[in-house]
Enzyme design. Structure first.
Site, PDB file in Angstrom:
ATOM      1  N   SER A  40       0.748  -1.093  -0.145  1.00 32.52           N
ATOM      2  CA  SER A  40      -0.236  -0.214  -0.029  1.00 32.52           C
ATOM      3  C   SER A  40       0.869   1.276   0.066  1.00 32.52           C
ATOM      4  O   SER A  40       0.571   2.536  -0.228  1.00 32.52           O
ATOM      5  CB  SER A  40      -0.556  -0.089   1.525  1.00 32.52           C
ATOM      6  OG  SER A  40      -0.123  -0.060   2.095  1.00 32.52           O
ATOM      7  N   ASP A 343      -3.585   7.273   9.053  1.00 35.59           N
ATOM      8  CA  ASP A 343      -4.285   6.528   9.137  1.00 35.59           C
ATOM      9  C   ASP A 343      -4.280   6.112  10.207  1.00 35.59           C
ATOM     10  O   ASP A 343      -5.473   4.477  10.473  1.00 35.59           O
ATOM     11  CB  ASP A 343      -5.435   6.098   8.189  1.00 35.59           C
ATOM     12  CG  ASP A 343      -5.007   5.290   7.105  1.00 35.59           C
ATOM     13  OD1 ASP A 343      -3.517   4.907   7.702  1.00 35.59           O
ATOM     14  OD2 ASP A 343      -4.638   4.401   6.576  1.00 35.59           O
ATOM     15  N   HIS A 346      -0.722   4.396   7.669  1.00 41.99           N
ATOM     16  CA  HIS A 346       0.116   5.540   6.327  1.00 41.99           C
ATOM     17  C   HIS A 346       0.564   6.901   6.888  1.00 41.99           C
ATOM     18  O   HIS A 346       0.112   7.586   7.669  1.00 41.99           O
ATOM     19  CB  HIS A 346      -0.934   5.132   4.891  1.00 41.99           C
ATOM     20  CG  HIS A 346      -1.594   3.696   4.890  1.00 41.99           C
ATOM     21  ND1 HIS A 346      -2.989   2.663   5.356  1.00 41.99           N
ATOM     22  CD2 HIS A 346      -0.681   2.034   4.913  1.00 41.99           C
ATOM     23  CE1 HIS A 346      -2.178   1.402   5.352  1.00 41.99           C
ATOM     24  NE2 HIS A 346      -1.239   1.556   4.426  1.00 41.99           N
TER      25      HIS A 346
END
Length: 387
Positions: A40, A343, A346
């Site tokens: 990610s 979050d 990240h």
């Protein structure tokens, strides 16, 4: 007066020394595209495209993407990622996700990174009792997909296939973080998880070797982040003893584990560099590039207590498992540029921007990029990372 023979010998020696000097100069960077593999941290939309339209992930909803794109872009941040700032600096387009694309092209760059991806194959992790049900698109799956489509990518171009890879900046990761995240959150012991380190390093190394064989010449290989400073991990281990934290409020033992991984990765990259001297393998020091934000937050424009997530709810670190950013009822801060963590897992665009600057302009890339030589003329040397 020197004889004709001596003059001839002198000329030959002079020519030979000139050739040696020219051939010993390192090649100037002329990257024409970016090829990316990872999770990610570099996913520009693959996971969203691979997901069931009736069960889309958080990154498909606001506030993801709200800072720069002003809509969800499939990126796990409020805006741009490190890979986006690299592309801007090189004067290249944002690297599109491969999955879900109809016209993949090396001219545009190509990205196989997927949220939740692991360095080790899912089946292997399952055998170890580690559940990794986010995605089965591991590093080897990403690489095999690239190999399968490579003939078509090259056929649609006027350039030689090996030349195209040689002209690309290849990002390998960040990858491996999820191999540790899953067992940590499943309650595995650190000794069990430590056994994975050499296996993960080998998976990364094997991928680099495969890409070198295909013609790759420049690799940017990031280490892991100081996850002991992450809101998610600080929440998970919130009952830790006081001596387990450093003066910044980060988990010392967890950051030492990350440093252990990074040292093994650097050792392996040096080994590969010695085996392939014609290739440039650059280590991206994500650990120290990010850790400085916690050491001197005000210097970099962040809040005095920078450990909490911008987007989240509850607790000391604004983070609750299963009530995370993108879920209904979960709010986000109005000033994400003052936060390091977006979050809980990240980073914010602001953190990504500063990290990209530290990679491209130093001192967090080893060896450092050299943008001074004439061959790097396509690089946007006036690019402002404050924009």
């Amino acid at each position: 007066m020197a004889s004709p023979l001596k003059k001839l010998i002198f000329s030959v020696l002079l020519l030979s020394s000139t050739i040696i000097v020219i051939s010993s100069e390192p090649p100037c960077p002329r990257y024409k595209s970016i090829i990316s593999f990872g999770d990610s941290i570099t996913d520009t939309g693959n996971f969203v495209h691979l997901s069931d339209v009736n069960h889309l992930p958080q990154a498909a909803f606001l506030p993801y993407g709200e800072t720069f794109f002003h809509h969800p872009s499939g990126r796990y941040s409020d805006g741009r990622l490190i890979i986006d700032f690299i592309a801007e600096f090189l004067g290249l387009p944002y690297v599109p996700p491969y999955f879900g694309s109809q016209d993949a092209s090396l001219d545009q760059g190509i990205n196989f990174a997927v949220y939740g991806a692991t360095a080790l194959d899912r089946a292997f992790l399952m055998e170890k009792g580690i559940e990794s049900d986010f995605t089965n698109v591991s590093l080897s799956v990403q690489l095999n997909t690239f190999k399968q489509i490579l003939p078509n990518l090259c056929a649609s171009s006027s350039h030689d296939c090996r030349e195209m890879l040689g002209d690309s900046l290849i990002l390998i990761g960040e990858i491996g973080g999820n191999d540790y995240n899953y067992p940590f959150f499943e309650g595995k012991s650190i000794n069990e998880i430590k056994e994975l380190v050499p296996l993960i390093i080998n998976a990364i190394s094997s991928a680099i070797v495969d890409l070198i064989d295909l013609g790759g010449k420049t690799f940017l290989v990031p280490g892991s982040f100081p996850v002991g400073c992450y809101a998610s991990y600080l929440t998970l281990f919130e009952n830790a003893q006081e001596h387990e934290y450093d003066p910044l409020g980060c988990l010392t033992w967890l950051n030492k584990f990350v440093e252990h991984h990074n040292e093994h990765l650097k050792t392996e990259l040096k080994r590969l560099q010695n085996l392939y001297p014609h290739v440039n393998i650059i280590y991206a020091d994500y650990y120290n590039s990010m850790h400085r934000f916690f050491q001197e937050p005000a210097k970099y424009g962040f809040r005095t207590r920078p450990l909490a997530a911008c987007c989240g709810i509850g607790g000391k670190y604004n983070f609750t498992v299963n009530e995370e950013c993108g879920y209904t009822g979960v709010s986000y801060c109005q000033n994400p540029s003052e936060y390091v963590n977006w979050d809980g897992y990240h980073l914010t665009e602001a953190a990504h921007r500063k990290m990209a600057h530290g990679l491209l302009n130093g001192p967090f890339a080893t060896p450092a990029f050299d943008w001074s030589c004439p061959g790097s003329a396509s690089v946007n040397k006036k690019y402002s990372f404050s924009s």
